[in-house]
Write an enzyme that holds these catalytic residues in place. Structure first.
Site, mmCIF file in Angstrom:
data_model
loop_
_atom_site.group_PDB
_atom_site.id
_atom_site.type_symbol
_atom_site.label_atom_id
_atom_site.label_comp_id
_atom_site.label_asym_id
_atom_site.label_seq_id
_atom_site.Cartn_x
_atom_site.Cartn_y
_atom_site.Cartn_z
ATOM 1 N N ASP A 1 78.281 95.488 62.169
ATOM 2 C CA ASP A 1 79.629 95.908 61.774
ATOM 3 C C ASP A 1 80.454 94.836 61.089
ATOM 4 O OD1 ASP A 1 79.659 98.494 62.582
ATOM 5 O OD2 ASP A 1 80.513 98.087 64.554
HETATM 6 O O1 CEZ Z 1 80.368 97.253 68.113
HETATM 7 C C1 CEZ Z 1 78.981 97.509 67.890
HETATM 8 C C2 CEZ Z 1 78.840 98.846 67.217
HETATM 9 O O2 CEZ Z 1 79.321 99.857 68.068
HETATM 10 O O3 CEZ Z 1 78.418 96.497 67.086
HETATM 11 C C3 CEZ Z 1 77.083 96.690 66.668
HETATM 12 C C4 CEZ Z 1 76.953 97.983 65.892
HETATM 13 O O4 CEZ Z 1 75.636 98.198 65.474
HETATM 14 C C5 CEZ Z 1 77.427 99.116 66.769
HETATM 15 O O5 CEZ Z 1 77.328 100.317 66.046
HETATM 16 C C6 CEZ Z 1 76.663 95.501 65.865
HETATM 17 O O6 CEZ Z 1 77.608 95.153 64.933
HETATM 18 O O7 CEZ Z 1 83.460 93.463 65.501
HETATM 19 C C7 CEZ Z 1 83.088 94.622 65.573
HETATM 20 O O8 CEZ Z 1 83.624 95.534 64.961
HETATM 21 C C8 CEZ Z 1 81.892 94.892 66.432
HETATM 22 O O9 CEZ Z 1 81.057 95.666 65.699
HETATM 23 C C9 CEZ Z 1 82.119 95.511 67.782
HETATM 24 O O10 CEZ Z 1 83.070 96.486 67.779
HETATM 25 C C10 CEZ Z 1 80.824 95.939 68.436
HETATM 26 C C11 CEZ Z 1 81.049 95.626 69.860
HETATM 27 O O11 CEZ Z 1 80.011 94.934 70.335
HETATM 28 C C12 CEZ Z 1 81.529 96.769 70.710
HETATM 29 O O12 CEZ Z 1 80.797 96.996 71.833
#
Ligand code: CEZ
Length: 783
Positions: A472
């Site tokens: 993300d």
């Molecule tokens: O959220 C996860 C996502 O829900 O991070 C993963 C992604 O594949 C999942 O779909 C890897 O990036 O900074 C952010 O926006 C992060 O992306 C977080 O929100 C992240 C957290 O670990 C939440 O549990």
């Protein structure tokens, strides 16, 4: 000593100092609550967006769970002061806020309840937290027992802080008729239109009981006084509460029950805590739960949790693993799949992978999720960033940022579903498109998704990343429209090869050939553009800079770029060996495999905000378990069973207290991450995020079932190909599959070739065909 008890259905932590922030969680379809061993809590409910009913004094996003949630004395929690009214001696349970050293302490997370026991001054308090289905309320069954041999006067004083609920309007009072402390607030807003949205909010937080308190207090400051929470002024010198209210003062729900207990006598009290829209709602809930049926309703909740039992049980030489995999892992998978992580617009990749886990628990739900997700697909084949679950839901937060990987997960989830069910008819289901009135088959939806991914590549044959892929926060590699993701390119090659197999079964040889040929071309591009000598680079930025390579000081080697290269078949044997060496040297730690290393210590504005996260936390080079699970998957694909087992096994904390201490977490769920940056910050390496939302659960479950125990569905039946760790001599597994039960014994033999006996007859290959539902098969596997 902390350990699993009751066949793994419960866990016992007997000391609040080993892992002070260790926690357990409960959920139903409307709420969830995470509670720490010391009594801190984070509760959340849907209205319909996630909202809180007990607040932190300041800071912190109200909607999502925070990693490594810092607890501090005024953090929300559910605490019970217990006082000897004759001597004035007092302690608090479970442990905070007084932190009086207890004679006995127990924190016992169960599958559908959490229990604490605290003992001091000859008094024992037992607190059991449960939920009931379809209600937003925490149910506390509390008993206070006089362990001494003389009668005692004991006060039980639940203290449930409500916190800073609103800067506009907040307060609270005791309602005699309801027998409840009722705290009110107006959720703050500024835009007129928000008033109309928020006026339906449950802005009340209440605490009610099945017995009348002798006194109460609602103003936190008056209760606490100068004494502080560890010795509240209102309870000093044997004083009793003085029935105060909160008038635009920080509210807290505090009641005092004065109990007279003969020797060994115990008194029980039930408390309900939660949000409500109005007093009538509290009245109704009390009428429902305090009518003598509470225990039945708690049983119904237990049944709900049990309805998420998985499809297999293992008995291996590794007890910790057995206990986790048989009880807590399917529970975590079920939580994700059934609650959608309590969001109304789950990220598409999360929604799909959570649905993948459900294939092993409630396959009908996987089917429904696949169809639902596809009904929001764009006719170009693209998938939206989030899946809307209700008509009112909107894409929010991260779902407003363009990520390019979403269609990839479709083939992965559908493969799991087909393995498990052989429901090939799903491919002919007719589904609408998100942006047109056209209705076409699931097969067509998936085919278009794959063709879309193939198209979204640049002149080098690599997939654009836009503002993120699976990762993300990798939001600036390609925000100018040119940057590409090496990982995504590999994932696309992998996904289209998977889909080609389905095409063959659907007699669509033309598409199968095209997909396979394209995958070969893509793999060539990956090798041409991204191979760095000893491993693959993670991507190429908008400005044409390859990253995740040896020349980088930070973010040198990314795990995902290796795992998925292995999965899509890009590397040669020689390359594989080099990759394994590099991973072992640079990424492997006692707490699992890091997502990359070294973690970034400063912003790289051609990579993005991931580099701004604390080094070793979250995606910035932690042991990000979801990524580790992908690696385990790639290892199983290559029959690297020992390596794969090592990766999975390290996700489970314990069994020894030293490991539990370092991770700060009990083995009752797999966290989103353990801190990485192992070589940069060894002191904090291994520390848990305490986030139980993670796609890891579904992958771990699938890998254990299909790969490690080797009980994978195929079109003809059940294909048995175990990949057990080499040190195991034998194991046992009971597997429900397509309506039948398989009792499988694994016995190590000197013979290299696998032999499978079904009901005492050796079968010719490893596939059990013509499975009859409602039949039990006795299977012996010599491996
Ligand atoms: O959220 C996860 C996502 O829900 O991070 C993963 C992604 O594949 C999942 O779909 C890897 O990036 O900074 C952010 O926006 C992060 O992306 C977080 O929100 C992240 C957290 O670990 C939440 O549990």
């Amino acid at each position: 000593m902390s350990q699993f008890i009751e066949d793994g259905a419960k866990y016992l932590l007997d000391n609040p100092d080993i892992a002070p922030n260790s926690a357990a969680y409960l959920w139903n379809k409307k709420m969830m609550v995470q509670v720490s061993c010391r009594g801190y809590a984070v509760g959340q409910f849907m209205q319909p967006e996630p909202a809180k009913y007990a607040h932190i004094p300041s800071l912190a996003a109200k909607s999502f769970m925070q990693p490594e949630q810092p607890y501090f004395s005024h953090h929300p929690g559910r605490f019970f002061y217990v006082r000897d009214d004759e001597t004035g001696e007092m302690f608090s349970a479970p442990y905070e806020p007084m932190k009086v050293k207890l004679d006995d302490f127990k924190f016992i997370p169960g599958l559908s309840d959490v229990t604490w026991v605290a003992q001091k001054f000859g008094i024992e308090i037992t607190i059991r937290l449960t939920l009931v289905n379809d209600e937003v309320a925490e149910v506390y069954q509390v008993s206070v027992k006089n362990l001494s041999n003389k009668p005692r006067k004991i006060s039980l004083i639940p203290y449930f802080p409500v916190g800073y609920s609103s800067w506009m309007n907040m307060g609270g009072d005791f309602d005699k008729e309801l027998n409840a402390v009722v705290c009110t607030c107006i959720s703050p807003y500024q835009k007129v239109e928000d008033h109309f949205k928020q006026k339906h909010f449950k802005d009340i937080t209440y605490l009610t009981a099945d017995r009348t308190p002798n006194s109460y207090e609602v103003a936190l400051q008056k209760f606490e006084g100068d004494g502080g929470l560890h010795n509240p002024s209102a309870l000093q010198d044997k004083q009793n509460l003085t029935n105060g209210n909160a008038l635009y003062e920080m509210p807290a729900c505090i009641m005092q029950f004065e109990l007279e207990l003969a020797s060994n006598q115990q008194e029980d009290t039930t408390l309900l805590f939660g949000p409500a829209f109005d007093k009538a709602e509290i009245k109704n809930l009390k009428a429902k739960l305090f009518d003598g049926s509470l225990n039945d309703k708690i049983h119904d909740y237990e049944d709900y949790i049990h309805s998420g039992n998985g499809c297999f049980d293992i008995h291996t030489p590794d007890d910790q693993l057995n206990n986790f995999v048989n009880n807590w892992l399917p529970r975590q998978v079920f939580y994700h799949g059934d609650s959608n992580r309590l969001s109304t617009d789950p990220q598409t990749r999360n929604y799909l992978q959570d649905a993948m886990g459900m294939a092993y628990i409630k396959p009908d739900s996987t089917r429904a999720s696949i169809l639902h997700a596809l009904s929001q697909q764009e006719s170009s084949g693209a998938m939206p960033d989030g899946i809307l679950l209700t008509d009112e839901a909107e894409l929010k937060y991260i779902n407003q940022i363009p990520h390019t990987d979403h269609p990839v997960w479709l083939t992965i989830v559908i493969e799991a579903y087909l393995n498990e069910t052989a429901d090939w008819a799903i491919l002919d289901e007719q589904v609408k498109w998100g942006d047109s009135d056209e209705i076409t088959s699931v097969y067509d939806h998936l085919s278009r998704a794959m063709q879309f991914l193939i198209k979204e590549r640049d002149h080098r044959g690599l997939n654009y990343i836009a503002q993120g892929d699976w990762c993300d926060p990798m939001n600036m590699v390609g925000y100018k429209g040119k940057g590409v993701s090496g990982w995504l390119t590999e994932a696309v090659s992998f996904a289209i090869q998977k889909w080609a197999k389905v095409c063959v079964i659907k007699n669509d040889q033309t598409q199968a050939d095209q997909l396979n040929q394209t995958a070969q071309e893509i793999n060539k591009c990956i090798n041409n553009e991204l191979w760095d000598g000893n491993w693959y680079g993670r991507g190429i930025t908008d400005d044409g800079v390859i990253f995740g390579v040896n020349a980088d000081k930070e973010g040198k080697i990314f795990l995902n770029a290796q795992s998925w290269a292995l999965m899509c078949g890009a590397p040669s044997d020689d390359q594989k060996q080099k990759m394994f060496n590099a991973i072992d040297e640079q990424l492997n730690t006692p707490y699992g495999v890091m997502m990359y290393a070294p973690a970034y210590t400063a912003m790289r504005d051609d990579v993005g905000r991931v580099t701004q996260k604390w080094p070793g936390s979250a995606e910035n080079g932690s042991v990000y378990n979801h990524a580790a699970a992908f690696y385990a998957s790639s290892l199983y694909q290559l029959n690297e069973s020992d390596k794969a087992f090592d990766v999975l096994r390290k996700m489970i904390s314990g069994p020894n207290d030293a490991d539990i201490k370092q991770r700060g977490q009990l083995p009752v769920y797999i966290p989103n991450y353990y801190r990485g940056a192992y070589y940069q910050f060894p002191r904090t390496a291994g520390r848990s995020s305490h986030l139980f939302n993670t796609g890891t659960a579904a992958w771990f479950y699938r890998l254990t079932c299909e790969e490690m125990m080797g009980l994978k569905g195929c079109p003809e039946g059940l294909n048995i190909q175990p990949k057990l760790p080499s040190q195991w001599q034998e194991a046992h597994c009971t597997r429900e599959f397509r309506g039948a039960i398989f009792n499988v014994r694994y016995i190590k033999s000197d013979n290299d070739a696998l032999r499978v006996d079904v009901n005492a007859e050796t079968i010719t290959d490893s596939i059990i065909r013509d499975i009859k539902a409602n039949t039990t098969y006795d299977v012996v596997v010599y491996f």
